[in-house]
Write an enzyme that holds these catalytic residues in place. Structure first.
Site, PDB file in Angstrom:
ATOM      1  N   ASP A  16       8.672   8.504  -6.273  1.00  0.00           N
ATOM      2  CA  ASP A  16       9.897   9.256  -5.953  1.00  0.00           C
ATOM      3  C   ASP A  16      10.262   9.201  -4.481  1.00  0.00           C
ATOM      4  OD1 ASP A  16       7.888  10.812  -4.894  1.00  0.00           O
ATOM      5  OD2 ASP A  16       8.687  12.718  -5.637  1.00  0.00           O
ATOM      6  N   ARG A  21       0.830  -1.212   0.000  1.00  0.00           N
ATOM      7  CA  ARG A  21       0.000   0.000   0.000  1.00  0.00           C
ATOM      8  C   ARG A  21       0.862   1.259   0.000  1.00  0.00           C
ATOM      9  NH1 ARG A  21      -3.006   2.531   4.900  1.00  0.00           N
ATOM     10  NH2 ARG A  21      -4.537   3.904   3.912  1.00  0.00           N
ATOM     11  N   ASP A  29      -9.802  -9.580   3.238  1.00  0.00           N
ATOM     12  CA  ASP A  29     -10.108 -10.825   2.524  1.00  0.00           C
ATOM     13  C   ASP A  29     -10.191 -11.927   3.574  1.00  0.00           C
ATOM     14  OD1 ASP A  29     -10.325 -12.978   0.854  1.00  0.00           O
ATOM     15  OD2 ASP A  29      -8.496 -12.595  -0.278  1.00  0.00           O
ATOM     16  N   HIS A  67      -5.943  -5.950  -2.608  1.00  0.00           N
ATOM     17  CA  HIS A  67      -6.731  -6.022  -1.377  1.00  0.00           C
ATOM     18  C   HIS A  67      -6.944  -7.458  -0.913  1.00  0.00           C
ATOM     19  CE1 HIS A  67      -8.711  -1.765  -1.851  1.00  0.00           C
ATOM     20  NE2 HIS A  67      -7.411  -1.735  -1.624  1.00  0.00           N
ATOM     21  N   THR A  68      -6.383  -8.409  -1.637  1.00  0.00           N
ATOM     22  CA  THR A  68      -6.457  -9.799  -1.191  1.00  0.00           C
ATOM     23  C   THR A  68      -5.634 -10.038   0.064  1.00  0.00           C
ATOM     24  OG1 THR A  68      -6.185 -12.104  -1.877  1.00  0.00           O
ATOM     25  CG2 THR A  68      -4.513 -10.557  -2.631  1.00  0.00           C
ATOM     26  N   SER A 109      -8.104 -15.470   4.204  1.00  0.00           N
ATOM     27  CA  SER A 109      -6.815 -15.579   3.493  1.00  0.00           C
ATOM     28  C   SER A 109      -6.135 -14.216   3.394  1.00  0.00           C
ATOM     29  CB  SER A 109      -7.012 -16.170   2.095  1.00  0.00           C
ATOM     30  OG  SER A 109      -7.770 -15.298   1.275  1.00  0.00           O
ATOM     31  N   VAL A 113       1.263  10.055  -5.869  1.00  0.00           N
ATOM     32  CA  VAL A 113       1.491  11.457  -5.501  1.00  0.00           C
ATOM     33  C   VAL A 113       2.893  11.840  -5.962  1.00  0.00           C
ATOM     34  CG1 VAL A 113       1.506  13.151  -3.644  1.00  0.00           C
ATOM     35  CG2 VAL A 113       0.016  11.141  -3.481  1.00  0.00           C
ATOM     36  N   ASN A 155      -2.792   9.013   4.568  1.00  0.00           N
ATOM     37  CA  ASN A 155      -1.529   8.324   4.850  1.00  0.00           C
ATOM     38  C   ASN A 155      -1.262   8.104   6.336  1.00  0.00           C
ATOM     39  OD1 ASN A 155      -0.778   8.024   2.169  1.00  0.00           O
ATOM     40  ND2 ASN A 155       0.276  10.000   2.098  1.00  0.00           N
ATOM     41  N   HIS A 171       0.708   4.429  -2.578  1.00  0.00           N
ATOM     42  CA  HIS A 171       0.491   5.808  -2.117  1.00  0.00           C
ATOM     43  C   HIS A 171       1.644   6.717  -2.532  1.00  0.00           C
ATOM     44  CE1 HIS A 171      -2.937   5.570   1.002  1.00  0.00           C
ATOM     45  NE2 HIS A 171      -3.043   4.550   0.160  1.00  0.00           N
ATOM     46  N   GLU A 192       3.560  14.441   2.992  1.00  0.00           N
ATOM     47  CA  GLU A 192       2.532  13.480   2.556  1.00  0.00           C
ATOM     48  C   GLU A 192       2.145  12.499   3.648  1.00  0.00           C
ATOM     49  OE1 GLU A 192       3.649  11.431  -1.055  1.00  0.00           O
ATOM     50  OE2 GLU A 192       4.537  13.272  -1.862  1.00  0.00           O
TER      51      GLU A 192
END
Length: 328
Positions: A78, A66, A247, A196-197, A250, A74, A98, A70, A92
């Site tokens: 970098d 994730r 999920d 998202h698993t 699992s 943005v 965040n 993110h 950020e």
């Protein structure tokens, strides 16, 4: 809206366009094996350090995936999401989307290990891209060859995170617009949502969806009613601390069961459910749910490589940070 605000919005839009226009050229400068001659043990150091830390805390694997997403959405990939705020700038990582990011200590540990062997050579942006790949692989997911050569950015603003990161409540129109603005297709939206698993969220993220969807004390009608009962048992209206698996069953295994959940109207976020509201994304969801995951690993790997090229800084631009949390 005042003239000043209009000008500010126009400037930000122009800036985003400017960054994106440079994306294609700079992305071509990335290459697999970028550090082979200057730091040949680099990828092994990253892999071993990441594996050691995730073995102690497996829940960090989805958090690191994730974090890479993110970062890339943005200002491009970098490493700007890693920078700490200062007295004169809110970075950020302190933007609302965040504040739930975790795993910065993993990036810092990997950076330290790399610096001990190859000082001032490897960017934090490259480290984050590799750590995200290794985190997925450690959860029994695919591996892929990561093109490297990113440089670290020197700018990190919380306002840009708010403007560029699609929220969990995003509808399909918003999601498609967000991904298309980064050069990603509707199909790649469906593929990358498959991340998202693995992972968890907090009850607070879905409280409105369960208890006050339209402000009338109602529940999101797109959720399977039986699943609503299950979620309400776990999450009271005021619960802000309990965690729920994205999920269930699992959440620590990278597989295609996420798509089966979405097909059954059991996606945790509105953004998950939204995939059923568009032909391209719905077709991908149904194909994966019905086929047992045909080609998903290959699709995800290819989409991650493409995402990892968004807005990269290469050549002499940017810098190689000595520590990932602060500009040199």
């Amino acid at each position: 809206m005042t003239i000043l605000k209009l000008l500010s919005v126009f400037f930000l839009q122009l800036l985003c366009v400017h960054v994106f226009l440079f994306d294609g050229t700079n992305a071509q400068s990335l290459r697999v094996g970028f550090y082979n001659s200057t730091c040949p043990s680099f990828e092994e150091i990253v892999r071993n350090t990441t594996a050691r830390l995730i073995s102690r805390a497996p829940s960090l694997a989805p958090a690191l995936l994730r974090m890479h997403f993110h970062d890339c959405f943005v200002r491009g990939c970098d490493g700007s999401v890693l920078i700490n705020s200062t007295s004169g700038n809110q970075a950020e990582k302190d933007a609302i989307p965040n504040q739930s990011l975790r795993g910065f200590q993993v990036i810092d540990a990997v950076k330290t290990a790399v610096e001990n062997i190859c000082p001032s050579l490897v960017s934090c942006a490259d480290i984050l891209a590799l750590v995200a790949r290794d985190a997925v692989t450690l959860m029994n997911g695919p591996s892929w060859r990561v093109p490297l050569g990113r440089r670290d950015g020197r700018v990190s603003r919380s306002s840009e995170a708010l403007a560029n990161l699609p929220p969990p409540s995003a509808n399909i129109t918003q999601l498609k617009a967000s991904f298309r603005s980064k050069g990603l297709s509707d199909r790649e939206l469906a593929i990358l949502s498959g991340g998202h698993t693995i992972g968890i969220s907090h009850c607070s993220s879905i409280s409105n969806r369960l208890y006050n969807f339209t402000g009338q004390g109602d529940t999101d009608p797109s959720l399977d009613p039986n699943y609503v009962v299950h979620l309400k048992r776990k999450c009271s209206p005021t619960d802000t601390t309990s965690i729920i698996e994205m999920d269930p069953g699992s959440a620590r295994t990278f597989d295609t069961s996420y798509y089966t959940l979405v097909r059954k109207r059991r996606g945790l976020f509105e953004a998950d459910a939204a995939l059923l509201n568009d032909n391209a994304t719905r077709n991908y969801v149904l194909r994966q749910a019905n086929s047992g995951g045909s080609n998903f690993f290959n699709d995800f790997a290819a989409s991650m490589v493409k995402m990892g090229r968004i807005g990269v800084i290469t050549g002499n631009r940017g810098e190689i940070r000595r520590i990932c949390s602060a500009i040199n």
